[in-house]
Design an enzyme around this catalytic site. Structure first.
Site, PDB file in Angstrom:
ATOM      1  N   LEU A   1       0.897  -0.874   0.306  1.00 23.84           N
ATOM      2  CA  LEU A   1      -0.263   0.061   0.351  1.00 23.84           C
ATOM      3  C   LEU A   1       0.792   1.416   0.218  1.00 23.84           C
ATOM      4  CD1 LEU A   1      -3.111   1.301   0.822  1.00 23.84           C
ATOM      5  CD2 LEU A   1      -2.371   1.144   3.058  1.00 23.84           C
ATOM      6  N   CYS A   2       0.608   2.177  -0.773  1.00 29.11           N
ATOM      7  CA  CYS A   2       1.144   3.057  -1.569  1.00 29.11           C
ATOM      8  C   CYS A   2       1.700   4.620   0.382  1.00 29.11           C
ATOM      9  CB  CYS A   2       1.096   3.929  -2.067  1.00 29.11           C
ATOM     10  SG  CYS A   2       1.906   5.517  -2.818  1.00 29.11           S
TER      11      CYS A   2
END
Length: 256
Positions: free
Chosen positions: A138-139
């Site tokens: 997840l960024c």
């Protein structure tokens, strides 16, 4: 050189990526000026980084929930897009100094810092690199170099693609986060909290105020006004071809 501001209506996942790539290609060959683009999403979607594994995302869950999955032209980690402001910056080599990877991140980060200060906030720019041990797909799980935080929370996620003659940077500013579906999309454990939306940090910010502040922040860093203009017919034609042939293709989306 003069810069262009392109504001487009909300688009589907494949169209958003296709238009960004088409604009970047036109800018790099000198057929369009350096461009800042603002846009949104017609429905919840996931974009995965160009070099990321597709299996980092729960594809079966996304299919059941009608969540579109698209592979970005830029690198970085996956983003669950929804109620947010998305931006891209396309520029030829030498349009933004310094022109190194970290230099362009630093310059664009300065634009976001200026924008949030105009909103009366006290942002910070992360000066370190993401730990190599950070394994989350997840960024927004953690900030990387130059990414902006508010009250310790990452509120801007960005990724870049570079060519010898220019670069494309794409980024997301989530206003609200569907925490339950984000956790499912990325198979987050109970210890891994989904990211916070900007409205959780700044409840009264409106999309219009955010776009205005960002425009002024970019203008401050660039030292000139952004001139509003739509995509050219050539860019739209190229984007339609890229959408059909690349970004709607499982061969591209699932290639890794």
């Amino acid at each position: 050189m003069a810069w262009r501001l392109v504001e487009t209506a909300d688009g589907g996942a494949a169209w958003n990526m296709a238009l960004d790539e088409a604009v970047a290609a036109a800018v790099r060959r000198g057929a369009a000026p350096p461009t800042v683009r603002f846009y949104g999403w017609t429905s919840p979607s996931v974009s995965i980084g160009c070099f990321q594994r597709a299996r980092d995302v729960d594809l079966a869950f996304c299919e059941r929930e009608s969540i579109a999955v698209v592979r970005r032209p830029t690198g970085g980690r996956a983003v669950f897009h929804g109620r947010e402001l998305t931006y891209s910056v396309s520029a030829p080599r030498g349009a933004l100094m310094p022109s190194s990877l970290l230099g362009t991140y630093r310059a664009l980060s300065a634009a976001f810092l200026a924008a949030f200060k105009l909103l009366g906030l006290e942002p910070s720019a992360h000066t370190g690199r993401r730990p190599s041990a950070e394994r989350s797909p997840l960024c927004f799980a953690s900030p990387s170099y130059g990414e902006v935080t508010l009250r310790g929370k990452k509120v801007v996620g960005s990724a870049q693609r570079r060519w010898p003659d220019g670069f494309l940077q794409q980024g997301s500013l989530p206003r609200e986060v569907d925490r339950a579906r984000t956790a499912r999309v990325f198979r987050l454990s109970g210890e891994e909290a989904p990211p916070a939306g900007l409205c959780e940090v700044v409840p009264d910010v409106t999309p219009e105020a955010l776009k205005d502040a960002l425009r002024l922040g970019f203008e401050e860093v660039l030292g000139q006004a952004l001139l509003p203009a739509p995509p050219t017919e050539e860019e739209l034609k190229r984007a339609r071809a890229l959408e059909r042939e690349k970004y709607l293709s499982p061969g591209w989306t699932l290639r890794r």
